[in-house]
Design an enzyme around this catalytic site. Structure first.
Site, PDB file in Angstrom:
ATOM      1  N   GLU B  62       0.857  -1.220  -0.037  1.00  0.00           N
ATOM      2  CA  GLU B  62      -0.136  -0.007  -0.029  1.00  0.00           C
ATOM      3  C   GLU B  62       0.919   1.260  -0.074  1.00  0.00           C
ATOM      4  OE1 GLU B  62      -0.455  -2.638   1.896  1.00  0.00           O
ATOM      5  OE2 GLU B  62      -2.527  -3.264   1.377  1.00  0.00           O
ATOM      6  N   HIS B 131     -11.261  -3.556  10.081  1.00  0.00           N
ATOM      7  CA  HIS B 131     -11.756  -3.457   8.572  1.00  0.00           C
ATOM      8  C   HIS B 131     -12.844  -2.580   8.628  1.00  0.00           C
ATOM      9  CE1 HIS B 131      -8.500  -6.180   7.501  1.00  0.00           C
ATOM     10  NE2 HIS B 131      -9.086  -6.322   6.463  1.00  0.00           N
TER      11      HIS B 131
END
Lengths: 330, 326
Positions: B62, B131
């Protein structure tokens, strides 16, 4: 040494000598100005000792190739041909600085020179280098990115992710580690499981370039020329240049005052592995009667640096309009 | 004008296709954007349409996804980088904040970063603590970055096209819960301007200020309140940067009451910011405290019963309105 030094003409070698001396004198002057409180920024990381790495490596590039580095960026800017005046003005936070007085010592850049900057987040610029190199692949052009970094930049995620992506996408990047054996205050053996940093290329499946003497500009130039040629046609290369920083991590680094072992190490590099002396010896041995030319260069460079200081001191400071400008593209 | 009912994921996909067709410098990159067809199917079919050159699958990296996109943007491309969910953008945050948002300023305008980072955002389906983030306000904290948070398919399409064309870096968040929800979308091309709020419902009794999924709860709450004779005005900010509060101030001068509705956490939040700016700008018009409806100040758990307990919904908005409208 494998280099065929005879192929390098006198003009080229004198140009490199001029650049190395310019960086040394520029950095010495920055050091003085810092202690005179004319350069007031807290961060000032001098390139003294590293000069042959930057000069030899940048000399291997074409005008359309790209260069990025970390925060020890003054020497790279000078090697890329950026004028000393706006660089010194940036040190003093003046409106005429290369970054308008908004970037400071660690954020020099000149778009016109394809010098994409010094970056102060350790290894952050490695990710930018992959993106700039990707654009070359995307457009089908053949320019190369030279990305310099210190040994300290090899242990965070940016290094791993950027080198890996450059290999996966086969990007035209020369990754050049300037290994001065110490990241801020931590020795390479205490920070890296594999202190021979160039070996990391194996982990990414990219070409492992040489581990070179970073104090010898001729050796640096030859190794980086080969790496650039490889990157241009094939893909990423990792090269490691061994060097030494003469002015510590930054100008506020006090550890050399307190530690005899470091002081001895520094004295040894300066006495036996100084990039100016190495090149000077080479020139004196190779070209009769060159001494006067070298002395002339020393004098000319001195005047260039003094002119830069005068320019910077006479320049205006940024304004409120500068403060609020360029936050966004209008 | 011909219109079609299109879910947000398809609207976003159409925006990508249109912009990639229009401008060859636009490309997409990210985890599973290509052969997987996109985790949220926004990039479905793009690999087949545009090929490997312009649809770049990446490693699970990322930080360099964001950083390489910044570099490519500086070099003149228009990357649309997908961070699969915004939870993973915490791994990208240095590239976004210290590079994307700073490069233009720090080098005195020498470089531009025409970059879009798309990230799916929000909770639901028991995705649990790591999440389920909605950290848009964190990103909106920093000058140099735009933050786009569409609340429906129509806005999403027009805002994404605008974001791609803009020369500034944009963090573009997409509420996962809205991906399947449709809006009427014209067949003709349209754009939604950067930094323009939109009044989604007129009303005179209370102002509801929100963005992204909060707009849905606000509109649902407004319908419930209308049955009791309370007319809520719903202002959708659409962009957290640039922040367009003028319609909020205008509305508040009429209603004198405000509830801020956000999917995110309450501390140092969107709601805090709106409340602060509102009392500074319109103190004399204030008839009641500004209320905030946000997620509870807890990490989100797995079990559905307590997960939902922690989260905002339309009923909580109704309850908050009733505390200040009497």
């Amino acid at each position: 040494m494998a280099t065929n030094t005879r192929s390098l003409d006198k003009v080229t070698l004198l140009d490199w000598y001029r650049q190395i001396v310019l960086i040394r004198q520029f950095e010495n002057r920055c050091d003085e100005l810092y202690h005179q409180k004319k350069i007031t920024g807290v961060y000032l990381h001098l390139y003294s000792g590293h000069e042959a790495v930057g000069v030899g490596a940048v000399a291997a590039l074409g005008e359309d190739d790209h260069v990025l580095t970390g925060y020890r960026d003054h020497g790279i800017a000078l090697a890329r041909g950026v004028d000393a005046k706006p660089l010194m003005a940036e040190m003093m936070g003046k409106r005429t600085g290369v970054s308008g007085g908004k970037g400071g010592s660690m954020h020099l850049a000149s778009r016109a020179h394809n010098f994409w900057g010094g970056y102060a987040i350790v290894a952050g610029h490695l990710s930018l280098a992959t993106g700039i190199a990707f654009k070359e692949r995307y457009m089908g052009t053949e320019n190369v990115v030279l990305c310099l970094m210190g040994d300290g930049a090899t242990n965070n995620g940016y290094f791993h992710e950027s080198l890996n992506l450059s290999a996966v996408w086969n990007l035209p990047v020369v990754w050049l580690i300037e290994n001065n054996f110490i990241g801020m205050g931590t020795r390479i053996e205490d920070s890296s499981g594999q202190p021979e940093l160039v070996k990391r290329a194996v982990a990414y499946g990219m070409k492992q370039g040489p581990r070179i003497d970073g104090q010898n500009v001729i050796e640096v130039h030859e190794a980086i020329s080969e790496a650039v040629a490889y990157a241009r046609k094939k893909g990423p290369v990792l090269v490691e240049a061994l060097t030494y920083r003469y002015k510590g991590h930054g100008v506020s680094d006090k550890q050399y005052d307190a530690r005899d072992d470091l002081k001895r190490e520094l004295d040894d590099w300066q006495a036996h592995k100084d990039p100016i002396n190495i090149l000077k010896d080479h020139l004196l041995a190779g070209f009769d009667g060159i001494e006067a030319e070298l002395a002339k260069i020393d004098t000319e460079v001195h005047e260039i640096v003094e002119e830069a200081v005068r320019y910077a001191e006479a320049s205006p400071v940024p304004t409120y309009e500068d403060l609020i400008r360029h936050i966004y593209v209008e | 004008m011909a219109e079609k009912n299109v879910p947000m994921r398809e609207a976003l996909r159409a925006a990508l296709i249109e912009e990639m067709e229009r401008d060859e410098t636009v490309f997409v990159m990210g985890e599973e954007v290509g052969s997987w067809q996109g985790t949220h199917r926004v990039t479905r079919g793009l690999l087949e349409m545009f090929g490997e050159r312009r649809v770049k699958d990446t490693p699970i990296s990322e930080l360099v996804i964001a950083g390489a996109a910044v570099g490519a943007a500086m070099a003149g491309l228009r990357p649309v980088a997908e961070i699969m969910t915004i939870n993973f953008a915490f791994l990208s945050i240095d590239a976004i904040i210290n590079h994307a948002a700073k490069v233009h300023y720090m080098f005195n305008g020498q470089f531009r970063v025409p970059l879009v980072i798309r990230a799916a955002s929000g909770w639901g389906n028991q995705a649990t603590a790591t999440h389920s983030h909605t950290p848009e306000p964190i990103f909106a904290h920093f000058p140099g970055l735009y933050v786009a948070c569409p609340s429906n398919a129509y806005d999403a399409k027009g805002m994404l096209k605008t974001a791609i064309r803009d020369d500034n870096p944009v963090l573009f968040t997409e509420s996962i819960a809205l991906y399947s929800k449709p809006s009427l979308i014209p067949e003709e091309e349209y754009l939604v301007p950067v930094g323009k709020s939109d009044v989604k419902r007129q009303g005179e009794h209370v102002t509801l200020v929100s963005y992204a999924r909060g707009v849905e709860w606000s509109l649902e709450a407004a319908a419930m309140l209308a049955k009791e004779g309370i007319e809520a005005e719903v202002v959708d900010l659409r962009w957290l940067r640039p922040l367009d509060l003028e319609p909020v101030f205008e509305s508040f001068k009429k209603t004198n009451r405000c509830v801020v509705v956000e999917e995110s956490l309450p501390h140092f939040s969107f709601g805090s910011e709106i409340a602060a700016q509102l009392q500074e700008a319109a103190f004399d018009y204030m008839d009641a405290p500004i209320k905030r409806v946000s997620a509870m100040d807890v990490p989100l758990p797995y079990a559905k019963e307590i997960e939902l307990m922690a989260l905002p919904n339309a009923q909580k908005v109704v309850d908050a309105v009733k505390e200040i409208v009497y």
